[in-house]
Design an enzyme around this catalytic site. Sequence first.
Site, PDB file in Angstrom:
ATOM      1  N   GLY A   1     -39.375 -45.606  66.985  1.00  0.00           N
ATOM      2  CA  GLY A   1     -38.223 -44.730  67.210  1.00  0.00           C
ATOM      3  C   GLY A   1     -38.675 -43.303  67.483  1.00  0.00           C
ATOM      4  N   GLY A   2     -38.574 -42.454  66.466  1.00  0.00           N
ATOM      5  CA  GLY A   2     -38.842 -41.017  66.610  1.00  0.00           C
ATOM      6  C   GLY A   2     -40.122 -40.692  67.374  1.00  0.00           C
TER       7      GLY A   2
ATOM      8  N   SER B   1     -40.739 -46.159  61.093  1.00  0.00           N
ATOM      9  CA  SER B   1     -41.661 -45.036  60.888  1.00  0.00           C
ATOM     10  C   SER B   1     -43.083 -45.315  61.402  1.00  0.00           C
ATOM     11  CB  SER B   1     -41.685 -44.612  59.417  1.00  0.00           C
ATOM     12  OG  SER B   1     -40.406 -44.155  59.036  1.00  0.00           O
TER      13      SER B   1
ATOM     14  N   HIS C   1     -29.710 -53.954  66.315  1.00  0.00           N
ATOM     15  CA  HIS C   1     -30.400 -52.875  65.606  1.00  0.00           C
ATOM     16  C   HIS C   1     -29.508 -52.462  64.441  1.00  0.00           C
ATOM     17  CE1 HIS C   1     -32.132 -49.036  64.590  1.00  0.00           C
ATOM     18  NE2 HIS C   1     -33.196 -49.364  65.289  1.00  0.00           N
TER      19      HIS C   1
ATOM     20  N   GLY D   1     -36.716 -44.140  60.286  1.00  0.00           N
ATOM     21  CA  GLY D   1     -36.463 -42.705  60.353  1.00  0.00           C
ATOM     22  C   GLY D   1     -36.734 -41.965  59.057  1.00  0.00           C
TER      23      GLY D   1
ATOM     24  N   ASN E   1     -37.911 -46.787  71.264  1.00  0.00           N
ATOM     25  CA  ASN E   1     -36.445 -46.728  71.167  1.00  0.00           C
ATOM     26  C   ASN E   1     -36.063 -45.255  71.014  1.00  0.00           C
ATOM     27  OD1 ASN E   1     -33.767 -46.834  70.486  1.00  0.00           O
ATOM     28  ND2 ASN E   1     -34.062 -47.968  68.572  1.00  0.00           N
ATOM     29  N   TRP E   2     -35.556 -44.662  72.093  1.00  0.00           N
ATOM     30  CA  TRP E   2     -35.260 -43.221  72.074  1.00  0.00           C
ATOM     31  C   TRP E   2     -33.961 -42.903  71.337  1.00  0.00           C
ATOM     32  CZ3 TRP E   2     -36.291 -41.776  77.962  1.00  0.00           C
ATOM     33  CH2 TRP E   2     -37.620 -42.095  78.265  1.00  0.00           C
ATOM     34  N   LYS E   3     -33.253 -43.951  70.934  1.00  0.00           N
ATOM     35  CA  LYS E   3     -31.983 -43.783  70.204  1.00  0.00           C
ATOM     36  C   LYS E   3     -31.105 -42.759  70.921  1.00  0.00           C
ATOM     37  CE  LYS E   3     -34.324 -45.191  66.023  1.00  0.00           C
ATOM     38  NZ  LYS E   3     -34.218 -45.401  64.592  1.00  0.00           N
TER      39      LYS E   3
ATOM     40  N   GLU F   1     -37.315 -54.819  61.104  1.00  0.00           N
ATOM     41  CA  GLU F   1     -37.085 -53.394  60.862  1.00  0.00           C
ATOM     42  C   GLU F   1     -36.403 -53.201  59.502  1.00  0.00           C
ATOM     43  OE1 GLU F   1     -37.274 -50.827  64.612  1.00  0.00           O
ATOM     44  OE2 GLU F   1     -35.189 -51.169  64.097  1.00  0.00           O
TER      45      GLU F   1
END
Length: 222
Positions: A206-207, A185, A94, A150, A9-11, A144
């Site tokens: 994510g990140g 994370s 989300h 994050g 998920n590149w947000k 999540e």
Amino acid sequence: MKQKIIIGNWKNYLSHKESISLANSLLGLDTSDKTRVMVSPNHLYLNEVNQILSTTDIEVISQNLTSAESKSDTGGITAVNLKNISINRSLVAHSETRIREKTPQSILLEIIPMGFPFVLCFEEIDQIPFDILNDNLEIILAYEPVWAIGTGETASIDHINEIHSGVKSKLSKLGLNIPVLYGGSVNPSNCKEILDSDNVDGVLVGGASTKYDQFQEIVNSI
Ligand code: 13P
């Protein structure tokens, strides 16, 4: 071993240039039949990233949708328009979008009848609308916990197992076979322990998914 699902998920971390560059790097991603890989770019770049990755096994999915069919939904993303550009799945609910959208239940009630597959994010088991889920749609669930998103603070494997086995036992009582992913994370150092658990059908990253090397390590960890 069952195939594990890995979603990046590149947000809204990446610029246009960075998104295109990451998509091009992903052309070289070595995937195996042990994994099913999806990435979710910013909506503005969804079509372009999908075109770049069209020759690969990587599925490109939307980060959100706000309506099923075309309607007066200014600024929204409809399932029908996603399908028009060959995007056939979306994240739904989300925690970062839940605060400003209609309830997950109401959007799911719209998209389930139209047969649009989704990844439903939840942080509490009672947020899962078990009564409207079915096996015809290839639904994916993703646990999540907000405090792990994050923050660099991953849930412990015991905690993940406890939540996932609770969800899986409810699903199995209903005769549903729906994969349950973990997100929060996830990184190259902790992914293996998480993915090795029989209660975990994959990860929502994510990140770390925005850095090619890290995403590659996660994909290749199993
Ligand atoms: P991080 O992996 O950056 O914690 O994000 C998790 C997430 O929200 C994936 O949807």
